[in-house]
Design an enzyme around this catalytic site. Structure first.
Site, mmCIF file in Angstrom:
data_model
loop_
_atom_site.group_PDB
_atom_site.id
_atom_site.type_symbol
_atom_site.label_atom_id
_atom_site.label_comp_id
_atom_site.label_asym_id
_atom_site.label_seq_id
_atom_site.Cartn_x
_atom_site.Cartn_y
_atom_site.Cartn_z
ATOM 1 N N HIS A 122 -5.277 2.304 -5.852
ATOM 2 C CA HIS A 122 -4.667 3.337 -5.003
ATOM 3 C C HIS A 122 -5.728 4.063 -4.147
ATOM 4 O O HIS A 122 -5.940 5.261 -4.270
ATOM 5 C CB HIS A 122 -3.895 4.357 -5.864
ATOM 6 C CG HIS A 122 -2.906 5.162 -5.073
ATOM 7 N ND1 HIS A 122 -1.696 5.579 -5.584
ATOM 8 C CD2 HIS A 122 -2.934 5.630 -3.800
ATOM 9 C CE1 HIS A 122 -1.033 6.271 -4.667
ATOM 10 N NE2 HIS A 122 -1.770 6.315 -3.579
ATOM 11 N N ILE A 123 -6.353 3.268 -3.253
ATOM 12 C CA ILE A 123 -7.412 3.849 -2.412
ATOM 13 C C ILE A 123 -7.072 3.762 -0.927
ATOM 14 O O ILE A 123 -7.971 3.812 -0.080
ATOM 15 C CB ILE A 123 -8.789 3.191 -2.682
ATOM 16 C CG1 ILE A 123 -8.727 1.666 -2.509
ATOM 17 C CG2 ILE A 123 -9.309 3.553 -4.061
ATOM 18 C CD1 ILE A 123 -10.103 1.009 -2.433
ATOM 19 N N GLY A 124 -5.781 3.644 -0.621
ATOM 20 C CA GLY A 124 -5.367 3.508 0.789
ATOM 21 C C GLY A 124 -5.967 4.572 1.692
ATOM 22 O O GLY A 124 -6.411 4.291 2.804
ATOM 23 N N SER A 125 -6.004 5.812 1.232
ATOM 24 C CA SER A 125 -6.485 6.902 2.101
ATOM 25 C C SER A 125 -7.927 7.305 1.789
ATOM 26 O O SER A 125 -8.408 8.318 2.301
ATOM 27 C CB SER A 125 -5.571 8.125 1.947
ATOM 28 O OG SER A 125 -5.610 8.587 0.601
ATOM 29 N N GLU A 149 0.976 4.263 -12.527
ATOM 30 C CA GLU A 149 -0.470 4.490 -12.345
ATOM 31 C C GLU A 149 -0.956 5.611 -13.250
ATOM 32 O O GLU A 149 -0.217 6.581 -13.457
ATOM 33 C CB GLU A 149 -0.740 4.877 -10.887
ATOM 34 C CG GLU A 149 -0.403 3.765 -9.933
ATOM 35 C CD GLU A 149 -0.537 4.183 -8.471
ATOM 36 O OE1 GLU A 149 -1.073 5.280 -8.203
ATOM 37 O OE2 GLU A 149 -0.095 3.436 -7.610
ATOM 38 N N THR A 205 0.848 -1.203 0.000
ATOM 39 C CA THR A 205 0.000 0.000 0.000
ATOM 40 C C THR A 205 0.881 1.250 0.000
ATOM 41 O O THR A 205 0.385 2.344 0.253
ATOM 42 C CB THR A 205 -0.900 0.062 1.262
ATOM 43 O OG1 THR A 205 -0.066 -0.090 2.417
ATOM 44 C CG2 THR A 205 -1.969 -0.999 1.263
ATOM 45 N N ALA A 206 2.194 1.081 -0.243
ATOM 46 C CA ALA A 206 3.117 2.221 -0.142
ATOM 47 C C ALA A 206 3.219 2.938 -1.488
ATOM 48 O O ALA A 206 2.449 3.882 -1.760
ATOM 49 C CB ALA A 206 4.472 1.743 0.356
ATOM 50 N N ARG A 207 4.121 2.490 -2.320
ATOM 51 C CA ARG A 207 4.273 3.043 -3.664
ATOM 52 C C ARG A 207 4.746 1.927 -4.597
ATOM 53 O O ARG A 207 5.553 1.075 -4.198
ATOM 54 C CB ARG A 207 5.312 4.172 -3.695
ATOM 55 C CG ARG A 207 4.818 5.510 -3.166
ATOM 56 C CD ARG A 207 3.810 6.165 -4.121
ATOM 57 N NE ARG A 207 3.442 7.495 -3.698
ATOM 58 C CZ ARG A 207 2.397 7.823 -2.935
ATOM 59 N NH1 ARG A 207 1.580 6.891 -2.480
ATOM 60 N NH2 ARG A 207 2.145 9.085 -2.632
ATOM 61 N N ASP A 217 -2.258 -2.207 -3.967
ATOM 62 C CA ASP A 217 -3.073 -0.988 -4.079
ATOM 63 C C ASP A 217 -2.328 0.069 -4.892
ATOM 64 O O ASP A 217 -2.917 1.074 -5.265
ATOM 65 C CB ASP A 217 -3.385 -0.457 -2.667
ATOM 66 C CG ASP A 217 -4.318 0.753 -2.678
ATOM 67 O OD1 ASP A 217 -5.340 0.704 -3.388
ATOM 68 O OD2 ASP A 217 -4.022 1.753 -2.001
HETATM 69 C C1 DGY Z 1 -0.521 9.651 -0.102
HETATM 70 O O1 DGY Z 1 -0.983 10.499 0.672
HETATM 71 O O2 DGY Z 1 0.686 9.560 -0.336
HETATM 72 C C2 DGY Z 1 -1.503 8.752 -0.781
HETATM 73 O O3 DGY Z 1 -0.857 7.789 -1.528
HETATM 74 C C3 DGY Z 1 -2.467 9.543 -1.655
HETATM 75 O O4 DGY Z 1 -1.770 10.429 -2.403
#
Ligand code: DGY
Length: 321
Positions: A287-290, A269, A238-240, A264
Site C-alpha cells: 500500500h505505497i501508491g501515494s 491490511e 492500487t485502489a482498495r 498494492d
Molecule cells: C489514500 O489516500 O486513500 C491512500 O490509499 C492512502 O491512505
C-alpha cells in the site's frame, strides 16, 4: 484573541506538515507513530477541536458516536474515506474532508510499476538475483507479456484513472474504460467508454482498478468478472482491497486464466493472505501508491487547507460529509 484550535494528529506526518500544524494549531502529535487503539484515540480526542487521521484509523459509527462534542472536523490524510462512516459523522454534525487530486501522479506511477512488473515477471527475476541462483539464459527464459500496443481496461476514470490512461498511452496502449459517467470528450483523449463491464472486460488484456471502495464496488472483481477477461490477462489494483474477491483472484492466478496480478492493496491490511506471496505470478507492494515525498507533503497541506477553512468559518474545498 481566540486560542488556536487543538488537533489530534494520529500518525507522524512529514516534517513540513507538522511545522505548519505547530504554527497554526495546538497539535497533539504521535511522535513514535504507534497505531492507537480505539480507546487511546478516544481518550486523546478529549477536548480536541479536530482530528487529523489516516486510513489506518477506523472511524466506525460506534467510534464516531463516542467522539467528544468538541470535535468539529475530521480531516483525512487520504483520498479514500472508506475507513470513515460518513453518515455517522453527518448525524453528529462533524465535517469530514479528504485529499483528492494530489495523489493521482504517485498512484498512477505505482499502477504502471505493477503493470510492468506483473507482466514482465519482475518478482520472479528479482528473487532469482537476490538468491544468487541465476545460472543460465535461454530464449524461453522468463518470457512475459508485452504491454506495448495492448488494450488497457480501466475501471474508475477519476483523477488516478485519467493519469494512468495518460501514462499508458506512452506505451501505445489503447485505453478502454468503465465509469459511472462518461467523461467529456476532451478528457477522454481517445479512450473508449464502456457502459458496462460486460463489454469492457472481454477486451481488457490488462485491467487496472481505480474506483473508490463503496458498498456498490465491494467484490466487484469476482469470479464472473475474472472469467470475462481474455485468457492470460494481467490484473492490477492500487485502489482498495475490498473491491476484489480474493478467493476468486487466487483461483484465477492458480489456474493460469490470469497471467499475473500486481497488487498494492488488500482486503485485510496489513495481514495479507500468504497465498498471494506463495504464487510466482504475483507482484506485491505494501500500500505505497501515494508514498512519495512530494505527494505525502501535498496530502498534508491539502488536509491543513481543509482545517483552515473550517476554522475560518468557510466551506472546506474537499468536504465529503
Ligand atoms: C489514500 O489516500 O486513500 C491512500 O490509499 C492512502 O491512505
Amino acid at each position: 484573541m481566540n486560542p488556536k484550535p487543538s488537533v489530534l494528529v494520529t500518525r507522524t506526518l512529514p516534517a513540513a506538515v507538522e511545522a505548519r500544524l505547530a504554527k497554526d494549531y495546538q497539535p497533539r502529535f504521535n511522535e513514535d507513530d504507534r497505531l492507537y487503539t480505539t480507546e487511546e484515540l478516544l481518550a486523546f480526542a478529549v477536548d480536541m477541536d479536530a482530528l487529523l487521521i489516516c486510513h489506518t484509523e477506523h472511524m466506525s459509527a460506534a467510534v464516531i458516536e463516542r467522539l467528544p462534542h468538541t470535535v468539529r472536523v475530521i480531516a483525512n490524510y487520504s483520498v479514500g474515506v472508506d475507513h470513515c462512516d460518513l453518515d455517522a459523522a453527518r448525524r453528529r454534525g462533524i465535517v469530514v474532508t479528504n485529499t483528492p487530486d494530489v495523489l493521482a501522479d504517485a498512484t498512477a506511477e505505482i499502477t504502471m510499476l505493477l503493470l510492468l512488473a506483473a507482466a514482465r515477471r519482475a518478482s520472479e527475476g528479482e528473487r532469482l538475483m537476490r538468491a544468487g541462483t541465476w545460472d543460465s539464459w535461454s530464449p524461453a527464459f522468463m518470457v512475459g507479456t508485452q504491454l506495448t500496443g495492448k488494450p488497457l481496461g480501466i475501471i474508475g476514470m477519476g483523477r488516478v484513472g485519467q493519469v494512468t490512461a495518460r501514462r499508458a498511452r506512452g506505451f501505445d496502449m489503447t485505453v478502454h474504460y468503465f465509469n459511472r459517467r462518461r467523461l467529456p470528450e476532451e478528457l477522454e483523449h481517445g479512450a473508449r467508454f464502456h457502459e458496462s463491464l460486460d463489454t469492457l472486460l472481454p477486451v481488457s488484456e490488462f485491467l487496472a482498478v481505480h474506483c473508490p471502495s463503496t458498498p456498490e464496488t465491494e467484490n466487484l472483481i469476482n469470479a464472473d468478472c475474472l472469467a470475462q477477461l481474455p485468457d492470460g490477462a494481467v490484473f492490477v489494483n492500487t485502489a482498495r482491497g475490498s473491491v476484489v474477491d480474493e478467493d476468486a483472484l487466487l483461483e484465477a492466478l492458480r489456474s493460469g486464466r490470469l497471467a499475473a496480478a500486481g497488487l498494492d492493496v488488500y482486503k485485510n491490511e496489513p495481514r495479507v493472505r500468504p497465498e498471494f506471496a506463495a504464487l510466482d505470478n504475483t507482484f506485491l507492494l505494501p500500500h505505497i501508491g501515494s508514498a512519495t515525498k512530494e505527494t505525502r507533503d501535498a496530502m498534508g497541506f491539502r488536509a491543513l487547507d481543509n482545517l483552515d477553512a473550517v476554522f475560518a468559518g468557510a466551506e472546506p474545498r474537499d468536504r465529503v460529509a
